[in-house]
Design a protein around this motif. Structure first.
Motif, PDB file in Angstrom:
ATOM      1  N   TRP A   1       0.801  -1.217   0.000  1.00  0.00           N
ATOM      2  CA  TRP A   1       0.000   0.000   0.000  1.00  0.00           C
ATOM      3  C   TRP A   1       0.841   1.277   0.000  1.00  0.00           C
ATOM      4  O   TRP A   1       0.304   2.371  -0.102  1.00  0.00           O
ATOM      5  N   GLY A   2       2.151   1.175   0.102  1.00  0.00           N
ATOM      6  CA  GLY A   2       2.977   2.364   0.291  1.00  0.00           C
ATOM      7  C   GLY A   2       3.407   3.063  -0.978  1.00  0.00           C
ATOM      8  O   GLY A   2       3.250   2.570  -2.096  1.00  0.00           O
ATOM      9  N   GLU A   3       4.016   4.240  -0.791  1.00  0.00           N
ATOM     10  CA  GLU A   3       4.507   5.041  -1.913  1.00  0.00           C
ATOM     11  C   GLU A   3       5.640   4.331  -2.651  1.00  0.00           C
ATOM     12  O   GLU A   3       5.791   4.488  -3.873  1.00  0.00           O
ATOM     13  N   GLY A   4       6.451   3.558  -1.925  1.00  0.00           N
ATOM     14  CA  GLY A   4       7.563   2.847  -2.562  1.00  0.00           C
ATOM     15  C   GLY A   4       7.081   1.902  -3.659  1.00  0.00           C
ATOM     16  O   GLY A   4       7.690   1.820  -4.729  1.00  0.00           O
ATOM     17  N   TRP A   5       5.990   1.184  -3.380  1.00  0.00           N
ATOM     18  CA  TRP A   5       5.421   0.277  -4.386  1.00  0.00           C
ATOM     19  C   TRP A   5       4.929   1.063  -5.596  1.00  0.00           C
ATOM     20  O   TRP A   5       5.121   0.659  -6.741  1.00  0.00           O
TER      21      TRP A   5
ATOM     22  N   ASP B   1      -4.125   6.565  -2.258  1.00  0.00           N
ATOM     23  CA  ASP B   1      -3.450   7.841  -2.493  1.00  0.00           C
ATOM     24  C   ASP B   1      -1.943   7.713  -2.290  1.00  0.00           C
ATOM     25  O   ASP B   1      -1.154   8.368  -2.987  1.00  0.00           O
ATOM     26  N   HIS B   2      -1.513   6.878  -1.333  1.00  0.00           N
ATOM     27  CA  HIS B   2      -0.081   6.654  -1.130  1.00  0.00           C
ATOM     28  C   HIS B   2       0.554   6.107  -2.402  1.00  0.00           C
ATOM     29  O   HIS B   2       1.606   6.584  -2.863  1.00  0.00           O
ATOM     30  N   ILE B   3      -0.044   5.077  -2.956  1.00  0.00           N
ATOM     31  CA  ILE B   3       0.492   4.450  -4.168  1.00  0.00           C
ATOM     32  C   ILE B   3       0.519   5.451  -5.310  1.00  0.00           C
ATOM     33  O   ILE B   3       1.520   5.574  -6.040  1.00  0.00           O
ATOM     34  N   ALA B   4      -0.582   6.189  -5.477  1.00  0.00           N
ATOM     35  CA  ALA B   4      -0.678   7.137  -6.581  1.00  0.00           C
ATOM     36  C   ALA B   4       0.369   8.245  -6.460  1.00  0.00           C
ATOM     37  O   ALA B   4       0.979   8.647  -7.463  1.00  0.00           O
ATOM     38  N   ARG B   5       0.599   8.736  -5.231  1.00  0.00           N
ATOM     39  CA  ARG B   5       1.590   9.801  -5.091  1.00  0.00           C
ATOM     40  C   ARG B   5       2.999   9.270  -5.336  1.00  0.00           C
ATOM     41  O   ARG B   5       3.846   9.976  -5.909  1.00  0.00           O
TER      42      ARG B   5
ATOM     43  N   TRP C   1      -7.324  11.375   0.845  1.00  0.00           N
ATOM     44  CA  TRP C   1      -6.723  11.767   2.114  1.00  0.00           C
ATOM     45  C   TRP C   1      -6.079  13.137   1.949  1.00  0.00           C
ATOM     46  O   TRP C   1      -5.113  13.307   1.209  1.00  0.00           O
ATOM     47  N   ASP C   2      -6.602  14.125   2.649  1.00  0.00           N
ATOM     48  CA  ASP C   2      -6.254  15.525   2.426  1.00  0.00           C
ATOM     49  C   ASP C   2      -4.754  15.780   2.475  1.00  0.00           C
ATOM     50  O   ASP C   2      -4.207  16.523   1.653  1.00  0.00           O
ATOM     51  N   LEU C   3      -4.072  15.166   3.442  1.00  0.00           N
ATOM     52  CA  LEU C   3      -2.636  15.408   3.593  1.00  0.00           C
ATOM     53  C   LEU C   3      -1.841  14.982   2.368  1.00  0.00           C
ATOM     54  O   LEU C   3      -0.793  15.555   2.063  1.00  0.00           O
ATOM     55  N   LEU C   4      -2.331  13.977   1.653  1.00  0.00           N
ATOM     56  CA  LEU C   4      -1.610  13.464   0.491  1.00  0.00           C
ATOM     57  C   LEU C   4      -2.027  14.148  -0.805  1.00  0.00           C
ATOM     58  O   LEU C   4      -1.179  14.561  -1.598  1.00  0.00           O
TER      59      LEU C   4
ATOM     60  N   ARG D   1       2.342  16.799  -6.149  1.00  0.00           N
ATOM     61  CA  ARG D   1       2.690  17.701  -7.258  1.00  0.00           C
ATOM     62  C   ARG D   1       2.540  16.969  -8.582  1.00  0.00           C
ATOM     63  O   ARG D   1       3.375  16.119  -8.892  1.00  0.00           O
ATOM     64  N   PRO D   2       1.503  17.245  -9.374  1.00  0.00           N
ATOM     65  CA  PRO D   2       0.386  18.159  -9.117  1.00  0.00           C
ATOM     66  C   PRO D   2      -0.593  17.556  -8.119  1.00  0.00           C
ATOM     67  O   PRO D   2      -0.507  16.358  -7.810  1.00  0.00           O
ATOM     68  N   PRO D   3      -1.543  18.354  -7.617  1.00  0.00           N
ATOM     69  CA  PRO D   3      -2.557  17.819  -6.693  1.00  0.00           C
ATOM     70  C   PRO D   3      -3.260  16.615  -7.312  1.00  0.00           C
ATOM     71  O   PRO D   3      -3.534  16.573  -8.512  1.00  0.00           O
ATOM     72  N   LEU D   4      -3.541  15.626  -6.469  1.00  0.00           N
ATOM     73  CA  LEU D   4      -3.988  14.318  -6.938  1.00  0.00           C
ATOM     74  C   LEU D   4      -5.508  14.201  -7.044  1.00  0.00           C
ATOM     75  O   LEU D   4      -6.228  14.455  -6.074  1.00  0.00           O
ATOM     76  N   THR D   5      -5.978  13.786  -8.220  1.00  0.00           N
ATOM     77  CA  THR D   5      -7.376  13.394  -8.382  1.00  0.00           C
ATOM     78  C   THR D   5      -7.599  12.097  -7.613  1.00  0.00           C
ATOM     79  O   THR D   5      -6.789  11.170  -7.699  1.00  0.00           O
ATOM     80  N   SER D   6      -8.691  12.020  -6.836  1.00  0.00           N
ATOM     81  CA  SER D   6      -8.889  10.861  -5.985  1.00  0.00           C
ATOM     82  C   SER D   6     -10.377  10.567  -5.805  1.00  0.00           C
ATOM     83  O   SER D   6     -11.230  11.432  -6.029  1.00  0.00           O
ATOM     84  N   ILE D   7     -10.669   9.339  -5.397  1.00  0.00           N
ATOM     85  CA  ILE D   7     -12.036   8.932  -5.086  1.00  0.00           C
ATOM     86  C   ILE D   7     -12.252   9.059  -3.584  1.00  0.00           C
ATOM     87  O   ILE D   7     -11.569   8.403  -2.794  1.00  0.00           O
TER      88      ILE D   7
END
Length: 340
Positions: free
Chosen positions: A230-234, A257-261, A286-289, A294-300
């Motif tokens: 689930w992390g950003e590294g993946w 959102d972690h994965i997407a960022r 998740w607002d913090l993410l 950069r750029p702001p993330l489209t999310s469900i």
């Protein structure tokens, strides 16, 4: 009245019998009038209320509870109070209960089945009118063993028993919304970097993405969802491999959102423009993410506060005698930002 020593005698607490005597009614009628029962005439109710006010009568909460079918309290048991998905559910539920003047007793089981059972026993001893069981993931969970006839509603993690009432976010719809948004933007080479396959949320989101792609006559890049962590590294590792691979990619759906960022960071490192070259969508909003991406993330957005409110209202209805079994898939919504 004074004592032999000249001091005042201890004040005797005003009882319901005193109020009934002052109003000229029976104790039972006074009790019904003060508790808002429908069997009392309005003129009698007013007379009893005036007598109670004149005597400064304060109802005994515990006596009321013992003499009433309800105590006006709700028990909420969560598996993980620190979980960021649980908190908005609890806030939504508490708002709904608060609007109905119900008191809430909250217990954190810390993902421990024995601790959960002990909390349940304590809440039942306090004679709660109903129980809201809040899970830490959307994986189905076993129903709680209860020895009392108390309404129970499950939220976020549904009960494995279809006869129970459960509320969980519609992760299949979430997957469809993400893919449909990208397709509407003209993207046809879409990859899905997902979380762990042991999570129902990951599987359901993958199913929704596949439904949207199939309806549009498209296939996932690589032919399947890339299940992993689930992390950003993946997200970074997979995005890097996708860009350097042989198949063209014009959109990436991150299972969270972690994965997407993480994917966005890797694309920037690889000199790929987001969203000009590749669009990116995440899940959970998740607002913090999403806002710091950069750029702001489209999310469900999983609408978790709304889910908590709906479950709480259902519990109130069940306490009132109108239960409705089955699992309700709560609505989700797309929040568009710069990444698409």
């Amino acid at each position: 009245m004074t004592t032999a020593g000249g001091g005042k005698a201890p004040t005797t607490p005003v009882t319901l019998a005193d109020v009934a005597r002052a109003a000229g009614v029976s104790v039972a009628t006074a009790s019904k009038a003060l508790n808002g029962r429908a069997q009392v005439r309005e003129s009698t109710r007013v007379k009893v209320q005036e007598a109670a006010a004149a005597l400064s009568f304060t109802p005994n909460f515990f006596a009321q509870a013992l003499n009433s079918a309800r105590t006006g309290t709700i028990g909420m048991v969560t598996s993980d109070l620190d979980n960021r998905f649980v908190l908005p559910v609890l806030l939504g539920a508490e708002d709904a209960f608060g609007s109905g003047s119900l008191s809430v007793l909250l217990a954190d089981a810390r993902d421990d089945a024995l601790r959960e059972q002990l909390h349940l026993q304590t809440l039942l001893t306090r004679r709660v009118d109903g129980l809201l069981i809040v899970g830490r993931t959307t994986n189905p969970r076993p129903p709680v063993p209860l020895l009392a006839d108390v309404p129970v509603v499950y939220v976020y993690a549904p009960s494995s028993d279809p006869a129970d009432a459960s509320f969980t976010p519609d992760n299949v719809q979430a997957g469809r919304l993400a893919a449909e948004h990208l397709i509407e933007k003209g993207r046809t080479r879409i990859a899905l970097i997902n979380g762990e396959s042991s999570y129902a949320a990951a599987r359901d989101r993958a199913a929704g993405v596949q439904q949207a792609l199939t309806a549009a006559g498209l296939e996932l890049v690589g032919g399947a969802s890339l299940f992993g962590q689930w992390g950003e590294g993946w997200g970074r590792d997979c995005a890097r491999l996708l860009v350097r691979g042989g198949e063209p990619v014009d959109a990436i759906i991150g299972g969270s959102d972690h994965i997407a960022r993480g994917a966005i960071d890797a694309l920037r490192d690889e000199g790929v423009s987001v969203p000009d070259d590749i669009s990116v969508v995440g899940f959970d909003n998740w607002d913090l993410l999403v806002r710091e991406s950069r750029p702001p993330l489209t999310s469900i957005d999983m609408s978790l506060e709304q889910l908590g409110r709906a479950a709480a209202q259902h519990l109130v209805d069940a306490i009132g005698g109108a239960p409705s079994p089955g699992t309700v898939a709560g609505p989700v919504r797309l929040v568009v930002r710069g990444s698409t």
